[in-house]
Design an enzyme around this catalytic site. Structure first.
Site, PDB file in Angstrom:
ATOM      1  CG  ASP A  12      39.542  41.973  43.526  1.00 18.53           C
ATOM      2  OD1 ASP A  12      38.390  41.472  43.428  1.00 18.53           O
ATOM      3  OD2 ASP A  12      40.575  41.300  43.443  1.00 18.53           O
ATOM      4  CB  SER A  50      40.636  38.003  41.814  1.00 21.92           C
ATOM      5  OG  SER A  50      39.531  38.682  42.354  1.00 21.92           O
ATOM      6  CG  ASP A  60      44.764  38.309  47.250  1.00 26.59           C
ATOM      7  OD1 ASP A  60      44.476  37.107  47.369  1.00 26.59           O
ATOM      8  OD2 ASP A  60      43.917  39.222  47.353  1.00 26.59           O
ATOM      9  CB  THR A  93      44.506  41.271  41.738  1.00 26.91           C
ATOM     10  OG1 THR A  93      43.225  40.744  42.079  1.00 26.91           O
ATOM     11  CG2 THR A  93      44.375  42.300  40.641  1.00 26.91           C
ATOM     12  NE  ARG A 127      42.396  33.276  44.770  1.00 26.67           N
ATOM     13  CZ  ARG A 127      41.544  34.297  44.637  1.00 26.67           C
ATOM     14  NH1 ARG A 127      40.569  34.240  43.755  1.00 26.67           N
ATOM     15  NH2 ARG A 127      41.659  35.371  45.367  1.00 26.67           N
ATOM     16  CD  GLN A 130      47.488  44.464  38.225  1.00 23.34           C
ATOM     17  OE1 GLN A 130      47.385  43.974  37.107  1.00 23.34           O
ATOM     18  NE2 GLN A 130      47.396  43.739  39.329  1.00 23.34           N
ATOM     19  CD  GLU A 170      43.992  43.777  43.925  1.00 21.54           C
ATOM     20  OE1 GLU A 170      45.039  43.425  44.489  1.00 21.54           O
ATOM     21  OE2 GLU A 170      42.967  43.056  43.863  1.00 21.54           O
ATOM     22  CG  ASP A 208      36.794  40.639  46.124  1.00 23.69           C
ATOM     23  OD1 ASP A 208      35.886  40.136  45.445  1.00 23.69           O
ATOM     24  OD2 ASP A 208      37.525  39.967  46.884  1.00 23.69           O
ATOM     25  CE  LYS A 209      41.926  40.840  49.635  1.00 22.48           C
ATOM     26  NZ  LYS A 209      41.747  39.527  48.990  1.00 22.48           N
ATOM     27  CG  HIS A 255      34.138  38.177  49.212  1.00 22.35           C
ATOM     28  ND1 HIS A 255      33.409  37.223  48.553  1.00 22.35           N
ATOM     29  CD2 HIS A 255      35.202  38.449  48.416  1.00 22.35           C
ATOM     30  CE1 HIS A 255      34.012  36.917  47.408  1.00 22.35           C
ATOM     31  NE2 HIS A 255      35.102  37.660  47.293  1.00 22.35           N
ATOM     32  CG  ASP A 266      38.742  41.452  39.817  1.00 21.20           C
ATOM     33  OD1 ASP A 266      37.759  42.042  40.312  1.00 21.20           O
ATOM     34  OD2 ASP A 266      39.514  40.761  40.504  1.00 21.20           O
ATOM     35  CG  HIS A 267      35.160  39.538  40.174  1.00 18.22           C
ATOM     36  ND1 HIS A 267      34.446  39.926  41.281  1.00 18.22           N
ATOM     37  CD2 HIS A 267      36.413  39.261  40.631  1.00 18.22           C
ATOM     38  CE1 HIS A 267      35.223  39.869  42.352  1.00 18.22           C
ATOM     39  NE2 HIS A 267      36.427  39.482  41.984  1.00 18.22           N
ATOM     40  CG  HIS A 284      33.546  36.937  42.938  1.00 16.83           C
ATOM     41  ND1 HIS A 284      34.716  36.434  42.446  1.00 16.83           N
ATOM     42  CD2 HIS A 284      33.867  37.527  44.116  1.00 16.83           C
ATOM     43  CE1 HIS A 284      35.701  36.707  43.276  1.00 16.83           C
ATOM     44  NE2 HIS A 284      35.202  37.369  44.311  1.00 16.83           N
TER      45      HIS A 284
HETATM   46 MG    MG Z   1      42.458  41.185  44.070  1.00 17.72          MG
HETATM   47 ZN    ZN Z   2      36.431  38.103  45.752  1.00 25.00          ZN
END
Ligand code: MG
Ligand code: ZN
Length: 461
Positions: free
Chosen positions: A57, A107, A158, A160, A171, A328, A330, A335-336, A339, A377-378, A422
């Protein structure tokens, strides 16, 4: 708005050319499926077919490069650098109720993209831009007799992990309480399918592992399980519930397993310096000694999930016999921690994610009809800037495996000390195994749905 890239055949499984099939002419960006490739020699025909999708992520090129520099040096290679086919994909979402691009996805929208092949708005969990439910690759695989798994270092509710087995308008509707408040039309008491937690349990992948215990503890509001917790509902649905790595390892072989290893997200692997406006003295990251040792690492989760799905698919009866699996995996906190502007947090998660990639590739070596995909994912914030420099944001300097300083900048927070944002860049997508060639060139995130469903020989209809 689904876009399919040209299926003109460019099969390039590591030096083996299987011969050109009829090229397909793409008109105005829409490819015809007229010349769908016939059986791929060396792949089709010996079942089971498996797909292992690994999602980092927020894992853009900057995150990959920073982790590589730190862990193995600039000239080193991570496991995710060793896949056969590599390309880039666009990740944009669309504005709600329209097909107008929103260049920075979240996400939820991006996950919905590969899970369903459909572009949607930020926050949507496998519903389209108009709120209509879209079948997911996991649901379609399950219907076709495949075993399925959905595992993460985040809460399993979450975005994803949620996109594979739930359909909600927002979400944040993770448990029954949030759903009553934020997604009333999805709430059980209003005749909806319920929260993400309830829907995941209802979908019932064979392996569902991660955090998010606090949502499983909430009570179901209506229907057959009213008054019971979502975890009770999971047990009624046949799940064995594991709350520690040890319980995960010894879970009964013949039952689906739900791992709930933390109330929220799993603990971080690494800790290190906090970036400042003045930069920091060069330092190394260290292992997070406060991590709850009963929680499994992502590579352990990946190992157990693959082993269980492999055994289940080989021991299945009837339609399930020999079908293979979809899984899948993850790495959520890349990501977190991006951030949170936490370079060691981010890199530690990325390195552990790469160990999970290693586990998947080792399995793929022995089971060649397995498609392994590694992507993000981004895009995200972290940038490698000149060593020792400062930026408009905050910076920290780490000493890498090259014994050299690497300065990382975080400069997308809209307010001082706020969450970093992001970004809208294209993302690396890499694959090995059947249909891997489909990730080459520049594709759209939604094309990954087609790549996976082709590898499993399943379709939306
Ligand atoms: Mg995620
Ligand atoms: Zn994020």
């Amino acid at each position: 708005m689904t876009s399919f890239r040209s299926t003109a055949c460019r099969i390039s499984h590591r030096g083996k050319a299987f011969g050109a099939l009829a090229a397909v002419v793409a008109l105005t960006g829409t490819a015809t499926a007229a010349a769908a490739p016939a059986a791929h020699p060396g792949h089709r025909g010996h079942q089971p077919a498996n797909v292992i999708l690994l999602i980092g992520d927020g894992m853009g090129d900057s995150e990959i490069t920073a982790a590589r520099n730190y862990q193995v040096g600039a000239d080193g290679r991570l496991n995710l650098d060793r896949l056969d086919s590599t390309g880039a994909y666009t990740t944009y979402s669309v504005r709600k109720g329209t097909n107008t691009p929103d260049y920075v996805t979240d996400s939820a929208a991006s996950g919905t993209g590969w899970a369903t092949g459909t572009k949607t708005y930020n926050g949507a969990i496998s519903v389209d831009t108009h709120g209509r439910r879209k079948a997911t690759v996991l649901e379609l695989a399950q219907r076709a007799g495949y075993r399925t798994g959905d595992v993460t270092t985040a809460e399993v509710q979450d975005a994803t992990p949620a996109v594979l087995g739930a359909h909600v308008s927002d979400r944040d509707c993770k448990g029954p309480q949030e759903t009553s408040r934020l997604c009333p039309s999805d709430a059980r008491e209003n005749g909806g399918a319920g929260s993400i937690a309830e829907q995941l349990v209802q979908t019932r992948p064979d392996v569902l592992l991660g955090g998010g215990g606090k949502y499983f503890e909430q009570q179901v509001t209506a229907g057959r399980y009213a008054g019971q917790t979502v975890l009770d509902q999971a047990r009624s649905r046949g799940y064995f519930v594991a709350t520690t790595a040890a319980q995960l390892r010894t879970a009964p072989r013949d039952k689906p397993v739900l791992g709930s290893f933390a109330p929220g997200n799993l603990d971080l692997e690494w800790v290190g310096p906090t970036p400042t406006h003045q930069n920091t003295p060069a330092a190394r990251c260290s292992v997070n000694t406060h991590r709850d040792a009963s929680q499994p690492h992502l590579s352990t989760i990946a190992d157990v999930a693959i082993d269980r799905l492999d055994r289940l698919s080989r021991s299945g009866k009837g339609a399930k016999h020999g079908k293979g699996f979809f899984l899948q995996i993850e790495g959520a906190s890349i990501d977190k921690q991006d951030h949170a502007a936490n370079p060691c947090g981010q890199i530690g998660e990325k390195v552990e994610f790469d160990r999970a990639v290693g586990v998947a590739l080792a399995y793929q070596k022995k089971h060649r009809n397995t498609l392994v995909i590694v992507t993000g994912d981004h895009g995200h914030t972290s940038q490698i800037v000149p060593a020792g420099s400062t930026t408009a944001g905050v910076t920290a300097t780490l000493t890498t495996a090259d014994n050299a300083p690497m300065t990382i900048s975080y400069a997308t927070a809209s307010e001082p000390g706020g969450s970093q944002e992001h970004t809208g860049t294209q993302i690396r997508v890499a694959a090995s195994g059947p249909e891997a060639y489909r990730v080459e060139g520049v594709t759209n995130q939604t094309d990954l749905f087609t790549t996976m469903t082709k590898a499993l020989s399943i379709s939306r209809d």
